[in-house]
Design an enzyme around this catalytic site. Structure first.
Site, PDB file in Angstrom:
ATOM      1  N   ALA A  13       8.111  11.858  -2.665  1.00 16.64           N
ATOM      2  CA  ALA A  13       9.869  11.597  -3.583  1.00 16.64           C
ATOM      3  C   ALA A  13      10.513   9.430  -3.578  1.00 16.64           C
ATOM      4  O   ALA A  13      10.780   9.445  -4.247  1.00 16.64           O
ATOM      5  CB  ALA A  13      10.619  12.544  -2.836  1.00 16.64           C
ATOM      6  N   ARG A  92      11.226  -1.491   7.846  1.00 16.19           N
ATOM      7  CA  ARG A  92      12.077  -1.795   8.846  1.00 16.19           C
ATOM      8  C   ARG A  92      13.425  -2.461   7.994  1.00 16.19           C
ATOM      9  O   ARG A  92      14.360  -2.375   7.537  1.00 16.19           O
ATOM     10  CB  ARG A  92      11.862  -3.472   9.052  1.00 16.19           C
ATOM     11  CG  ARG A  92      12.245  -4.420   9.866  1.00 16.19           C
ATOM     12  CD  ARG A  92      11.691  -6.221   9.565  1.00 16.19           C
ATOM     13  NE  ARG A  92      10.807  -6.088   9.741  1.00 16.19           N
ATOM     14  CZ  ARG A  92       9.785  -6.390  11.140  1.00 16.19           C
ATOM     15  NH1 ARG A  92      11.035  -7.326  11.744  1.00 16.19           N
ATOM     16  NH2 ARG A  92       8.340  -6.895  11.455  1.00 16.19           N
ATOM     17  N   ARG A  98      10.425  -5.684  15.698  1.00 17.83           N
ATOM     18  CA  ARG A  98       8.511  -5.639  15.637  1.00 17.83           C
ATOM     19  C   ARG A  98       8.714  -4.461  16.434  1.00 17.83           C
ATOM     20  O   ARG A  98       7.557  -3.402  15.939  1.00 17.83           O
ATOM     21  CB  ARG A  98       7.897  -6.979  15.483  1.00 17.83           C
ATOM     22  CG  ARG A  98       6.474  -6.371  14.842  1.00 17.83           C
ATOM     23  CD  ARG A  98       5.764  -7.531  15.134  1.00 17.83           C
ATOM     24  NE  ARG A  98       5.136  -7.976  16.560  1.00 17.83           N
ATOM     25  CZ  ARG A  98       4.159  -8.481  16.552  1.00 17.83           C
ATOM     26  NH1 ARG A  98       3.200  -8.813  15.107  1.00 17.83           N
ATOM     27  NH2 ARG A  98       3.493  -9.036  17.767  1.00 17.83           N
ATOM     28  N   ASN A 105       7.101   3.511  13.583  1.00 15.84           N
ATOM     29  CA  ASN A 105       5.765   4.478  12.572  1.00 15.84           C
ATOM     30  C   ASN A 105       5.199   4.558  13.376  1.00 15.84           C
ATOM     31  O   ASN A 105       4.420   6.328  12.594  1.00 15.84           O
ATOM     32  CB  ASN A 105       5.472   2.840  12.072  1.00 15.84           C
ATOM     33  CG  ASN A 105       6.033   2.946   9.981  1.00 15.84           C
ATOM     34  OD1 ASN A 105       5.873   3.447   9.780  1.00 15.84           O
ATOM     35  ND2 ASN A 105       6.832   2.045  10.617  1.00 15.84           N
ATOM     36  N   GLY A 130       1.538   2.777   3.522  1.00 13.36           N
ATOM     37  CA  GLY A 130       3.270   2.462   4.118  1.00 13.36           C
ATOM     38  C   GLY A 130       2.681   1.305   5.832  1.00 13.36           C
ATOM     39  O   GLY A 130       2.086   1.559   6.153  1.00 13.36           O
ATOM     40  N   ASP A 159      -2.819  -7.551  -3.247  1.00  9.43           N
ATOM     41  CA  ASP A 159      -2.805  -8.466  -2.775  1.00  9.43           C
ATOM     42  C   ASP A 159      -3.812  -8.954  -3.236  1.00  9.43           C
ATOM     43  O   ASP A 159      -3.858 -10.276  -3.809  1.00  9.43           O
ATOM     44  CB  ASP A 159      -2.738  -9.035  -1.066  1.00  9.43           C
ATOM     45  CG  ASP A 159      -1.801  -7.831  -0.119  1.00  9.43           C
ATOM     46  OD1 ASP A 159      -0.953  -8.443  -0.404  1.00  9.43           O
ATOM     47  OD2 ASP A 159      -2.041  -7.467   0.773  1.00  9.43           O
ATOM     48  N   HIS A 187      -2.663  -6.681   5.812  1.00 13.60           N
ATOM     49  CA  HIS A 187      -1.353  -6.769   4.751  1.00 13.60           C
ATOM     50  C   HIS A 187      -0.079  -7.351   5.304  1.00 13.60           C
ATOM     51  O   HIS A 187       0.619  -6.069   5.580  1.00 13.60           O
ATOM     52  CB  HIS A 187      -1.676  -5.623   4.375  1.00 13.60           C
ATOM     53  CG  HIS A 187      -0.244  -5.647   3.505  1.00 13.60           C
ATOM     54  ND1 HIS A 187      -0.535  -6.204   1.838  1.00 13.60           N
ATOM     55  CD2 HIS A 187       1.059  -5.156   3.071  1.00 13.60           C
ATOM     56  CE1 HIS A 187       0.866  -5.378   1.990  1.00 13.60           C
ATOM     57  NE2 HIS A 187       1.261  -4.995   1.786  1.00 13.60           N
TER      58      HIS A 187
HETATM   59  P1  NAX Z   1      10.075   5.114  -0.705  1.00 13.04           P
HETATM   60  O1  NAX Z   1      11.653   4.184   0.228  1.00 13.04           O
HETATM   61  O2  NAX Z   1      10.792   4.556  -2.231  1.00 13.04           O
HETATM   62  O3  NAX Z   1       9.928   5.862  -0.193  1.00 13.04           O
HETATM   63  C1  NAX Z   1       8.813   6.644   1.185  1.00 13.04           C
HETATM   64  C2  NAX Z   1       9.223   7.651   0.634  1.00 13.04           C
HETATM   65  O4  NAX Z   1       8.165   8.051   2.900  1.00 13.04           O
HETATM   66  C3  NAX Z   1      11.058   8.568   1.034  1.00 13.04           C
HETATM   67  O5  NAX Z   1      10.768   9.234   0.289  1.00 13.04           O
HETATM   68  C4  NAX Z   1      10.535   8.895   2.484  1.00 13.04           C
HETATM   69  O6  NAX Z   1      11.424   9.939   2.266  1.00 13.04           O
HETATM   70  C5  NAX Z   1       9.022   9.681   3.244  1.00 13.04           C
HETATM   71  N1  NAX Z   1       8.898   9.295   3.918  1.00 13.04           N
HETATM   72  C6  NAX Z   1       9.582   8.545   5.075  1.00 13.04           C
HETATM   73  N2  NAX Z   1       8.779   9.184   6.229  1.00 13.04           N
HETATM   74  C7  NAX Z   1       7.934  10.502   6.503  1.00 13.04           C
HETATM   75  C8  NAX Z   1       7.234  11.313   6.849  1.00 13.04           C
HETATM   76  N3  NAX Z   1       7.034  10.699   8.514  1.00 13.04           N
HETATM   77  N4  NAX Z   1       6.090  12.400   5.795  1.00 13.04           N
HETATM   78  C9  NAX Z   1       6.109  11.878   4.670  1.00 13.04           C
HETATM   79  N5  NAX Z   1       7.220  11.431   4.276  1.00 13.04           N
HETATM   80  C10 NAX Z   1       8.192  10.521   4.219  1.00 13.04           C
HETATM   81  O7  NAX Z   1       9.949   2.975  -0.079  1.00 13.04           O
HETATM   82  P2  NAX Z   1       8.063   2.846  -1.175  1.00 13.04           P
HETATM   83  O8  NAX Z   1       8.272   1.847  -1.979  1.00 13.04           O
HETATM   84  O9  NAX Z   1       7.696   4.227  -2.387  1.00 13.04           O
HETATM   85  O10 NAX Z   1       7.268   2.529  -0.441  1.00 13.04           O
HETATM   86  C11 NAX Z   1       6.039   3.488   0.776  1.00 13.04           C
HETATM   87  C12 NAX Z   1       5.656   2.229   1.796  1.00 13.04           C
HETATM   88  O11 NAX Z   1       4.861   1.710   1.148  1.00 13.04           O
HETATM   89  C13 NAX Z   1       6.479   1.890   2.672  1.00 13.04           C
HETATM   90  O12 NAX Z   1       6.442   1.651   4.064  1.00 13.04           O
HETATM   91  C14 NAX Z   1       6.492  -0.130   2.238  1.00 13.04           C
HETATM   92  O13 NAX Z   1       6.186  -1.200   3.152  1.00 13.04           O
HETATM   93  C15 NAX Z   1       5.188   0.116   1.517  1.00 13.04           C
HETATM   94  N6  NAX Z   1       4.480  -0.887   0.986  1.00 13.04           N
HETATM   95  C16 NAX Z   1       2.657  -1.054   0.974  1.00 13.04           C
HETATM   96  C17 NAX Z   1       2.216  -1.927   0.434  1.00 13.04           C
HETATM   97  C18 NAX Z   1       0.476  -2.274   0.080  1.00 13.04           C
HETATM   98  O14 NAX Z   1       0.271  -3.296  -0.674  1.00 13.04           O
HETATM   99  N7  NAX Z   1      -0.334  -1.404   1.821  1.00 13.04           N
HETATM  100  C19 NAX Z   1       2.794  -2.250  -0.989  1.00 13.04           C
HETATM  101  C20 NAX Z   1       4.378  -1.805  -1.834  1.00 13.04           C
HETATM  102  C21 NAX Z   1       5.068  -1.531  -0.182  1.00 13.04           C
HETATM  103  O15 NAX Z   1       5.405  -2.406  -0.010  1.00 13.04           O
END
Ligand code: NAX
Length: 327
Positions: A13, A92, A98, A105, A130, A159, A187
């Site tokens: 979502a 965060r 950290r 997480n 994530g 990246d 990352h």
């Molecule tokens: P959002 O906050 O829009 O969405 C995260 C969703 O995860 C929310 O709907 C939340 O309810 C759900 N969630 C939380 N805990 C959960 C769990 N235990 N089980 C299932 N769902 C859970 O974040 P969004 O912008 O979609 O980013 C998601 C993640 O990607 C973040 O951690 C973000 O830092 C990371 N990213 C990683 C990138 C990468 O290159 N590796 C780049 C983009 C992004 O920053």
């Protein structure tokens, strides 16, 4: 048509989930001949919004989309998963250290690793998006002892794509002219985008750009791009992150094009001095559904120092989650 593939997306979502699910369901990730069964895993507060996204997926009438299941139970969410995209994570918040972030997480990725171990398909392939992605992937992997370690990966493809685009713009070429680029390490801001083996239209990049541009513009622009997007858009990268996840899984499952490599964070086998077991970004190719580290690249002092710094950060994160009892 091929056999249907079950794809689990956590954080379905969220904003990346919203950009990702339609691409998967349309066939852009696994190919136009592969039907998809989606399983969406959310926390209880996210289930209703995920149901809304599922309604829109229905309304796309994608011929390849066979089913959508939505749950807040990891044991249900990962049932039969062939591909698991772990996007949901704990961000965060202000004042969070950290250690708190890693612990929060750990509370997500430990049970998800256990659930993958228990109920996913034998061929499950996991991509952690994530953050902190590399260490979250390590935590999940450590709790899935029956799954081969190399099936757990973390995403540095965004990246990599950012680096491609910056280099194409600087050299006035198209991204498809560029080969041999690598993201090394974590990352995070310490990641190292390496152009020393890269070519643009067959010419070595080192003939086209100078070291000052690398150190003062290219490397920081790539490493800080996420922050620049937040500053400009008022929200973090979502469509580009989803695109990178699609690229990563497509290349993993269907293979990288002959003669080219990409970047992915995979379990180290000790190559290039990266301690065995760390999930670190490497130059990789994929064939037969398995990543392979590109071997034999010469690593000069400039690169060595930067790879070592990012890998040291990964080791610190591993030590920290060990001390917290998360692995
Ligand atoms: P959002 O906050 O829009 O969405 C995260 C969703 O995860 C929310 O709907 C939340 O309810 C759900 N969630 C939380 N805990 C959960 C769990 N235990 N089980 C299932 N769902 C859970 O974040 P969004 O912008 O979609 O980013 C998601 C993640 O990607 C973040 O951690 C973000 O830092 C990371 N990213 C990683 C990138 C990468 O290159 N590796 C780049 C983009 C992004 O920053």
């Amino acid at each position: 048509q091929k056999a249907p593939v079950t794809v689990t997306v956590t954080g379905a979502a969220g904003q990346i989930g919203y950009a990702l699910l339609f691409r998967i369901a349309s066939g852009q990730m696994l190919g136009a001949d592969t039907p998809v069964r989606l399983r969406l895993l959310e926390i209880p507060q996210g289930v209703k919004a995920a149901e809304g996204t599922a309604m829109e997926l229905d309304d796309c009438a994608f011929p390849l989309l066979q089913s959508i299941d939505i749950t807040d139970d990891a044991r249900v969410g990962f049932e039969g998963a062939n591909v698991a995209l772990l996007v949901g994570a704990r961000p965060r918040s202000a004042g969070m250290e950290r250690g708190d972030l890693l612990e929060a997480n750990g509370g997500i990725f430990k049970p998800q690793g256990e659930a993958i171990n228990a109920v996913a398909a034998d061929d499950v392939r996991v991509l952690v998006v994530g953050n902190p992605a590399n260490t979250n992937a390590l935590i999940a992997q450590q709790h899935a002892p029956d799954v081969p370690a190399e099936r757990f990966t973390a995403m540095t493809r965004l990246d990599h794509n950012r680096a491609l685009s910056q280099l194409a713009q600087k050299t006035g070429t198209g991204v498809s002219e560029i080969q041999g680029l690598t993201i090394w390490g974590n990352h995070s801001a310490t990641q190292y985008p390496d152009v020393f083996h890269a070519t643009v239209a067959g010419k070595p990049v080192t003939d086209l750009v100078d070291e000052a541009w690398l150190t003062s513009t290219f490397i920081p622009t790539v490493a800080k791009r996420g922050a620049a997007i937040i500053e400009a858009r008022g929200a973090s990268s979502a469509a580009s992150a989803a695109n990178a996840a699609v690229d990563h899984v497509r290349d993993w499952v269907l293979g990288t094009p002959e003669g080219s490599w990409t970047s992915a964070a995979i379990v180290s086998d000790g190559s290039y001095g990266v301690p065995e077991g760390l999930i670190s970004s490497f130059p990789v190719t994929s064939a037969g559904g398995a990543w392979e580290i590109v071997q034999g690249l010469e690593v000069g002092d400039f690169s060595r120092e930067r790879i070592d710094a990012s890998v040291a950060e990964l080791s610190e994160e591993r030590d920290a989650v060990r001390e917290l009892g998360l692995i």
